[in-house]
Design a protein around this motif. Sequence first.
Motif, PDB file in Angstrom:
ATOM      1  N   ARG A  35       0.803  -1.017  -0.064  1.00 39.35           N
ATOM      2  CA  ARG A  35      -0.086  -0.026  -0.168  1.00 39.35           C
ATOM      3  C   ARG A  35       0.872   1.104  -0.195  1.00 39.35           C
ATOM      4  NH1 ARG A  35      -3.437  -0.708   4.669  1.00 39.35           N
ATOM      5  NH2 ARG A  35      -1.737   0.342   5.965  1.00 39.35           N
ATOM      6  N   GLU A  36       1.852   1.272   0.764  1.00 39.17           N
ATOM      7  CA  GLU A  36       2.854   2.263   0.674  1.00 39.17           C
ATOM      8  C   GLU A  36       3.397   2.735  -0.591  1.00 39.17           C
ATOM      9  OE1 GLU A  36       5.861   1.946   3.899  1.00 39.17           O
ATOM     10  OE2 GLU A  36       4.324   1.801   5.379  1.00 39.17           O
ATOM     11  N   ILE A  38       2.198   1.718  -3.686  1.00 40.05           N
ATOM     12  CA  ILE A  38       1.304   2.279  -4.563  1.00 40.05           C
ATOM     13  C   ILE A  38       0.847   3.533  -4.316  1.00 40.05           C
ATOM     14  CG2 ILE A  38      -1.260   2.102  -5.243  1.00 40.05           C
ATOM     15  CD1 ILE A  38      -1.009  -1.083  -4.729  1.00 40.05           C
ATOM     16  N   GLN A  39       0.944   4.380  -2.952  1.00 41.64           N
ATOM     17  CA  GLN A  39       0.388   5.630  -2.688  1.00 41.64           C
ATOM     18  C   GLN A  39       1.749   6.465  -2.799  1.00 41.64           C
ATOM     19  OE1 GLN A  39      -0.921   5.247   1.317  1.00 41.64           O
ATOM     20  NE2 GLN A  39      -3.075   4.545   0.693  1.00 41.64           N
ATOM     21  N   ALA A  40       2.849   5.885  -2.918  1.00 41.90           N
ATOM     22  CA  ALA A  40       4.156   6.991  -3.298  1.00 41.90           C
ATOM     23  C   ALA A  40       3.760   7.700  -4.604  1.00 41.90           C
ATOM     24  CB  ALA A  40       5.331   6.269  -2.876  1.00 41.90           C
ATOM     25  N   GLN A  41       4.317   8.787  -4.714  1.00 38.56           N
ATOM     26  CA  GLN A  41       4.366   9.536  -5.868  1.00 38.56           C
ATOM     27  C   GLN A  41       5.665   9.834  -6.442  1.00 38.56           C
ATOM     28  OE1 GLN A  41       1.360  10.806  -7.007  1.00 38.56           O
ATOM     29  NE2 GLN A  41       0.308   9.930  -5.174  1.00 38.56           N
ATOM     30  N   TRP A  45       8.107   6.482  -5.554  1.00 35.77           N
ATOM     31  CA  TRP A  45       7.244   5.242  -5.918  1.00 35.77           C
ATOM     32  C   TRP A  45       8.405   4.127  -6.473  1.00 35.77           C
ATOM     33  CZ3 TRP A  45       6.556   2.102 -10.540  1.00 35.77           C
ATOM     34  CH2 TRP A  45       5.598   1.155 -10.387  1.00 35.77           C
TER      35      TRP A  45
END
Length: 76
Positions: A35-36, A38-41, A45
């Motif tokens: 989840r971390e 996937i949520q990173a930009q 990422w």
Amino acid sequence: MKDSPLYHTVRVFIWWFVVGATMALAVILLQGGIREAIQAQGSVWELKLVELLTTILGGGLLGGCIALILDRIKKA
């Protein structure tokens, strides 16, 4: 060829590599690492993805190497 020691060693390593990598992936999934990632930009990422892949690869190598060591001890 099928009964050669090299074939047996490679087969044992590959099997336990897959098991170790799967276990590492399961731990990452339980801890929320996917989840971390996937949520990173942006470039974070990519960094998270590399971190996850090296962890999974490390788990596989650990499992495979320990299996080879224990297999050698069992044969001795």
